[in-house]
Every structure is written in C-alpha cells, then in structure tokens.
Design a protein around this motif. Structure first.
Motif, short mmCIF file in Angstrom:
data_model
loop_
_atom_site.label_atom_id
_atom_site.label_comp_id
_atom_site.label_asym_id
_atom_site.label_seq_id
_atom_site.Cartn_x
_atom_site.Cartn_y
_atom_site.Cartn_z
N LEU A 327 32.39 33.69 30.41
CA LEU A 327 32.96 34.27 31.83
C LEU A 327 32.31 35.31 32.28
O LEU A 327 32.16 35.30 33.38
CB LEU A 327 34.32 34.58 31.39
CG LEU A 327 35.27 33.26 30.65
CD1 LEU A 327 36.73 33.85 30.32
CD2 LEU A 327 35.21 32.13 31.68
N ARG A 330 29.61 34.32 34.53
CA ARG A 330 30.30 33.65 35.64
C ARG A 330 30.52 34.46 36.74
O ARG A 330 30.61 34.32 37.85
CB ARG A 330 31.22 32.60 35.23
CG ARG A 330 31.09 31.60 34.58
CD ARG A 330 32.38 30.41 34.43
NE ARG A 330 32.16 29.43 33.62
CZ ARG A 330 32.86 28.34 33.74
NH1 ARG A 330 33.95 28.29 34.51
NH2 ARG A 330 32.73 27.40 32.92
N ASP A 331 31.03 35.58 36.13
CA ASP A 331 31.98 36.62 37.11
C ASP A 331 31.47 38.06 36.67
O ASP A 331 32.03 38.49 35.71
CB ASP A 331 33.45 36.60 37.10
CG ASP A 331 34.26 37.07 38.21
OD1 ASP A 331 33.65 37.94 38.50
OD2 ASP A 331 35.55 36.42 38.38
N SER A 332 30.66 38.60 37.60
CA SER A 332 30.27 40.11 37.30
C SER A 332 31.40 41.06 37.55
O SER A 332 31.20 42.20 37.02
CB SER A 332 29.29 40.42 38.37
OG SER A 332 29.73 40.29 39.57
N ARG A 333 32.76 40.70 37.79
CA ARG A 333 33.91 41.77 38.06
C ARG A 333 34.31 41.88 36.57
O ARG A 333 35.18 42.99 36.43
CB ARG A 333 34.69 41.01 39.11
CG ARG A 333 34.30 40.84 40.57
CD ARG A 333 35.43 40.19 41.20
NE ARG A 333 35.75 38.74 40.68
CZ ARG A 333 36.90 38.19 41.02
NH1 ARG A 333 37.66 38.81 41.98
NH2 ARG A 333 36.76 36.88 40.63
N ILE A 334 34.12 41.07 35.32
CA ILE A 334 34.73 41.16 34.33
C ILE A 334 34.41 42.55 33.64
O ILE A 334 33.13 42.74 33.59
CB ILE A 334 34.44 39.99 33.26
CG1 ILE A 334 35.13 38.70 34.02
CG2 ILE A 334 35.09 40.40 31.82
CD1 ILE A 334 35.06 37.58 32.99
N ARG A 357 29.08 46.73 31.42
CA ARG A 357 30.50 46.57 31.69
C ARG A 357 31.40 46.36 30.41
O ARG A 357 32.33 45.55 30.16
CB ARG A 357 30.30 44.84 32.16
CG ARG A 357 29.87 44.87 33.56
CD ARG A 357 29.27 43.65 34.09
NE ARG A 357 30.11 42.61 33.78
CZ ARG A 357 29.66 41.15 33.86
NH1 ARG A 357 28.54 40.81 34.07
NH2 ARG A 357 30.53 40.12 33.70
N LYS A 381 37.93 42.79 37.21
CA LYS A 381 38.71 41.90 36.47
C LYS A 381 38.60 42.52 35.01
O LYS A 381 38.06 41.99 34.03
CB LYS A 381 37.97 40.39 36.44
CG LYS A 381 38.40 39.58 37.66
CD LYS A 381 39.70 39.10 37.70
CE LYS A 381 39.97 38.02 38.65
NZ LYS A 381 41.46 37.50 38.54
N LEU A 460 41.30 34.36 34.06
CA LEU A 460 40.29 34.69 35.07
C LEU A 460 40.44 34.34 36.26
O LEU A 460 40.46 34.76 37.41
CB LEU A 460 38.84 34.29 34.64
CG LEU A 460 37.80 34.60 35.34
CD1 LEU A 460 37.62 36.24 35.61
CD2 LEU A 460 36.33 34.10 34.93
N GLU A 461 40.91 32.87 36.49
CA GLU A 461 41.32 32.35 37.69
C GLU A 461 42.54 32.92 38.57
O GLU A 461 42.89 32.69 39.59
CB GLU A 461 41.47 31.00 37.72
CG GLU A 461 40.13 30.09 37.13
CD GLU A 461 39.14 30.06 38.12
OE1 GLU A 461 39.27 29.25 39.44
OE2 GLU A 461 38.16 30.68 38.20
N ASN A 463 45.25 35.40 39.99
CA ASN A 463 44.90 36.42 40.89
C ASN A 463 46.34 37.06 41.07
O ASN A 463 46.38 38.28 42.26
CB ASN A 463 44.26 36.21 42.01
CG ASN A 463 42.69 35.86 41.62
OD1 ASN A 463 41.98 36.45 40.89
ND2 ASN A 463 42.50 34.70 42.22
#
Length: 635
Positions: A327, A330-334, A357, A381, A460-461, A463
């Motif tokens: 994950l 996929r998502d650099s906000r994690i 991170r 995230k 993750l999806e 919000n």
C-alpha cells in the motif's frame, strides 16, 4: 554454589561482595538454562542481576518497597524471594507469572505490564508511609525507555516538588524493547559517553566550598557563578533541577559501586535519582548482540542461540507488514507510526523501504494518537500501529483529538484477543468496548489473513473519518492470498455457511471456531448458519433485521469482553428497533481478568471452543425448538 541455598533475600546479607559476585554468575547461568526451555524476557533480566542483588543486600524487602517498572525485569527478584523452584512453569498456565504478581509473593508490591507507572506508584507509597508514620524505604526501578512516557515526567515533577524521601533508579541500557528515541535518550547518552562526568560533581562541590561567604551584591554574583559552574560540569542537571539529588552514572555490573551508591543515597533527605548503566543481555553473547530479538524470546538452543520455532503459516503481523509495504508503494501519503514497537508491530520492513515515512515516537501512545490526528488533518494517511493493550493508554486522545475531529486515522490494532504467555496485562480484549461507542469510529476484524489485506485496502480507500482493523497474535489459516485488493462495503457482513433456525455471529478467529462447530452439529441434523460479522461498527442492520424476521436464534461469538462488545451492540440494536422475536446468546470473555497460559488454554477457560458452541446451540434448541425442512444446505 550459593544459588540453591538462597530462598529469602535476608540470606544475602551474610555474603561478601566476592560471594555476591559469584552468585550473580550463577543466576545468569540459571536464567539462560531455564529460559531456553520456557522462553521469556531474557535480555532485560540478564541486565539487572547485580542491580537486583545489591537492592536486596542493602534493603529489607518486603518492608522496603521495590517497584519494578513494567515488571518483566523482575525474574532475579523472583529468584531471590523464594520462587526459583517454580521457574519451570514460567509464563505457563497456572504457573509463575512473567511479570511482578502480588498474589505470588509479599515481596511483589506493585504489578505492571505497561511502562512508566513505577514513579507514580513510588510517590503514592512514600506519601502513605509518611502519613502512617512509618520508616520504610521506597525504591522505583525504571528503564531509560520508560522515561519517554509522559506519566513518568508527571511523576518526576510531583516527586521533586513534594521532596519526599524515595529513590529512583534509572536502569540505563540504551534500550526499551527497540532502540530508544528522543531528546531524553540523547541527553542520557551525553552523560554516559563523557568520562569526566563521573568525577565532575565531586570536583565542582569542592570548588564551590572554597568560595567564601560574602554579603551583598557580590554574594548574588557568586551564587550565579555557582549555578553557571553547576550547569557546565554537573551530570544529571535536569534531574537536579527537578528537585532530585543525582548520583551517577554508576556501573550497574559492579556490586561494590552499586552498594556504595545506595548507601550514599540513604544519607540524602529527599528524593534521589541513581543513574545505573547496564548492558541488556549481559553474560550471554547472542542476547548482548541482538537487543530486540532477545528482549522476549521463545525457547532456544543455548550453545548457538538458535530460536526453536515450530513451522506454520505466516502470522497476521507478518501479513500486515507485507501488505503495508504494498500500500505504501501505491500511496505516498501513508505514514506508519509506532509507540516504541517497530519490531513487534512488523514495521521494520516498512522502515527499511520507506525510512522517512516510519515514525517511532517512543513509549508515548498519547502523543502518537494526537500526532496522527494532525497528520490526517494535513492530508496524510497515518497508520497508528499499536498493540490493543497499549492503545488503552491513548483513549482520551482517540476520543478528543481523533474521533471528535473525525480525523482520517487508520488504526492497525495488533494482539487483539488473547495473547497467551504475557497474560492479563496484555490481553487485547477491551478495545472493542472502549472504541465502538465513540462517534465516527469504524471498527472491523478479519476472519483470515486474506481478509486482513482487503480490510487494509478498505481503510486506505476510506476518507470519512477514523477506521480501525484489529487482528490477533496467531498464525493465519494458510488461505490463498488474492493479488487484487478490493474495498469491502462498510458495515456489511457475510454469510460463510448457510443454515436455518440457529446462527452464530462470529468475529475474527471465532469464525473458524463457529465453522468447526457447524460441522459437528451437522451430524446431529442441525443446520447452523455462520456469519462473519466483520464490521463491529457499523453493524449490518439489514442482516440483523432479516435474522429477526426469520426468527433465527443466535449466538454472538467473540474473543473480547462480553460487556460492551459486539454482543452488546446486537442486543442494543434489537432493543432500539423493538425486535424481540429472536433470542441472542453472548459468548465472550466474562467479567474477570484472564491470566497467562497458551491461547488454547485461555479459550478453554472462557468456553470459547467448538465444544462450548455446540453445547450452547443445544441449550438454545431446548428453549426454542425448530422444525427443519428437508432442504439441503451447502457445507
């Protein structure tokens, strides 16, 4: 051989320092041999052998109170207080507890499985002593990692203000479980590394005594000079400013120096802070060279240090670790956040892949929770990876800073349910009850390791606010893993086995227990419906209405406290909807603390077994008979 003759601490007082040193060697060998069979907290206890011997040599337990922070560093204390012959049962069902246990011995005056509580307890005992007019000593032994806990700072502040006579021993081994982090760790490192600090305090005191007592303005100038000199060269100035007399650093493996430091501390009328330097895992090379692995260890081969682990499916924690990396790609906000448990929470691989991170805040769950709220508000995230038992420490922040703000924080709640040998202080059985009643919270638990992956993707999806997935401290079922992750509709359950008349609403590992019970009941002609109640909040209200409409009698089966968990939620829903044409039986953990043992034994003690489910279904049938049709139900 001294060790077999020691079963009460007063026997130490007749020994010479050389004999005490020999005793320390024997205790280390005893621990290495016994824990190679039972497992346990080897590293912390090898590091405090001399320290514990010196305490019992200088003081009179149980009159004098020894308070061990966390409590897993008290094996030597147990040996010296008459429990050596029980070490074959360490951490086993009905055996010797791996932590301090008041019911085991009068010498165990304070129980703890969490960190940073010892100083507050010491202050309470010192206050009680003085109010009762008694004269016993109060000694708290706290690790350097525990000083990152806010509660420890609160206690230091109060102790220094009240000036009560007590001793705080800092067992400084540069480690809690994982390497320590933070400003306090860096401050202590400066004290440890400067050889001049060992003699600086004595020298500055001699210098200050040579300054003559002069009145007026010059006297004030001299006082300022004294303070300046003190800040320049005195070690432990932070603790001195907090109101303590600082002694150290002291070699924690030199019995003569420890004894001298304790005697010096006894001459101080007020709180004393003794800074003791120890080596975690002292005396066993594998434990000295790998602090984290040997903090708490399973059985091992003494000669090689090879850990004896039975082969099995990957643990849920391992699945979480690998999926989080996927994950994260996929998502650099994690951003992964842990309160001093990067290894136990499976975050070392993520830290290696995304070092910028992964944030270890130290033993500071409250800070971690509020920081995650702020990260979420700024569009990140955050994944708060935390053991269920440790998350309890951040309850106020979860309510006030995360849920009230509806912050999109993801909770990865490890060790949910029974934890086995760590026992009652670590059981992850209360988080459902204290989280599901908080507005805005979504709470889920997978039936297997594959569903955990999908829940992580679902989180993750999502919000719309805080969302938590909880998972146990066990191996997975060995199911096949889906390559494509999909989001599970929030608040939906799944029927994993069709049935009629009777159903089990099960959570997490209890789904498999319910399926096994259904197989047994099938032989009696009972077609048991099994529902994977994967969302604890929100409930699948449509399915609950359907079950009530069909007059299905049911069991809610969960490895969590009965009060306030899923069973309570189901009953609350039916009451609010005035749906009373169904019977709901709750099978969870009763209103008592469950002690250490294997998870299997803990489930048997609390009737969370296939046999118990079958018996409960038969009991429901005797109260509410159901006439089955001839239709066939798939298994």
């Amino acid at each position: 051989m001294q060790l077999p003759q020691i079963d009460q601490p007063e026997q130490l007082k007749s020994l010479s320092v050389d004999e005490l040193t020999s005793l320390a060697t024997e205790i280390r060998q005893f621990l290495i041999e016994k824990l190679s069979v039972t497992g346990g907290h080897l590293g912390p206890n090898l590091g405090v052998v001399e320290l514990t011997i010196a305490l019992h040599y200088c003081y009179n337990s149980p009159k004098d109170k020894f308070i061990f922070d966390v409590g897993h560093q008290a094996y030597v204390h147990k040996i010296l207080t008459g429990r050596m012959d029980r070490f074959d049962t360490l951490r086993k069902y009905k055996g010797l507890c791996g932590f301090v246990k008041r019911s085991e011995s009068e010498h165990d005056v304070w129980e703890a499985g969490h960190s940073s509580t010892s100083l507050s307890a010491a202050m309470g005992m010192a206050l009680a002593r003085d109010l009762k007019g008694e004269d016993n000593k109060v000694v708290a032994v706290i690790g350097d990692g525990a000083l990152t806990g806010g509660m420890a700072f609160e206690a230091l502040n109060h102790i220094g203000h009240e000036k009560k006579k007590l001793m705080v021993i800092l067992n400084d081994n540069e480690m809690s479980i994982a390497p320590n982090v933070g400003a306090m760790h860096n401050y202590l490192s400066k004290i440890r590394s400067d050889r001049h600090y060992l003699r600086a305090k004595d020298e500055v005191e001699v210098l200050l005594k040579k300054i003559p007592a002069i009145g007026g303005k010059l006297a004030k100038t001299v006082e300022k000079l004294k303070d300046s000199l003190k800040y320049m060269v005195v070690p432990g100035i932070l603790f001195e400013e907090l109101g303590f007399t600082y002694l150290g650093p002291v070699d924690g493996h030199d019995l003569q120096k420890l004894i001298e430091a304790f005697r010096q501390a006894d001459n101080v009328d007020g709180p004393v802070f003794v800074h003791v330097l120890t080596t975690k895992g002292k005396g066993y090379t594998p434990a000295e060279t790998d602090f984290y692995k040997w903090h708490g260890i399973t059985p091992y081969k003494i000669e090689s240090g090879q850990v004896l682990k039975s082969a099995g499916n990957p643990m849920y924690t391992d699945v979480f670790a690998q999926t989080l990396i996927e994950l994260g790609e996929r998502d650099s906000r994690i951003i992964a956040v842990t309160p001093a448990m990067p290894g136990g929470s499976g975050l070392f691989p993520f830290a290696k892949r995304f070092p910028e991170r992964m944030i270890d805040v130290g033993i500071a769950e409250q800070h971690a929770a509020t920081m995650c709220a702020a990260l979420a508000m700024e569009g990140m995230k955050p994944v708060f990876a935390v053991y269920s038992t440790f998350m309890q420490r951040s309850y106020d922040q979860i309510v006030h800073d995360i849920c009230r703000h509806n912050a999109n924080v993801m909770f990865a709640i490890d060790r949910a349910g029974f934890v086995g040998a760590d026992g009652e202080t670590h059981q992850g059985v209360y988080d459902i009850a204290f989280m599901r009643h908080i507005p805005n919270m979504v709470l889920m638990m997978p039936k297997d390791e594959n569903e955990l992956r999908h829940m992580m993707f679902t989180a993750l999806e999502y919000n719309d606010g805080p969302i938590a997935y909880r998972y146990p401290r066990i191996n997975g079922l060995g199911v096949s893993m889906d390559e494509t992750l999909v989001s599970i509709p929030i608040g939906t359950w799944e029927t994993v086995r069709e049935g009629e008349g009777y159903a089990v609403l099960a959570v997490g590992p209890m789904v498999q227990v319910a399926l096994d019970a259904a197989e047994q009941l099938k032989r009696d002609g009972i077609q048991l419906q099994v529902v994977n109640a994967r969302f604890i909040k929100p409930l699948d209200e449509d399915m609950l209405r359907s079950l009530a409409k069909s007059r299905t009698n049911m069991i809610v089966l969960e490895e969590a406290c009965e009060a306030g968990s899923l069973g309570s939620a189901v009953l609350e829903f039916y009451a609010s909807q005035h749906l009373f044409n169904t019977t709901v039986s709750i099978m969870g953990i009763p209103d008592r603390f469950i002690e250490h043992g294997s998870i299997k034994e803990q489930r048997e003690e609390t009737d969370l077994t296939v046999k118990a489910v079958c018996e409960e279904i038969h009991a429901l049938m005797s109260l509410h008979p159901y006439e089955y049709s001839q239709r066939n139900f798939p298994s």
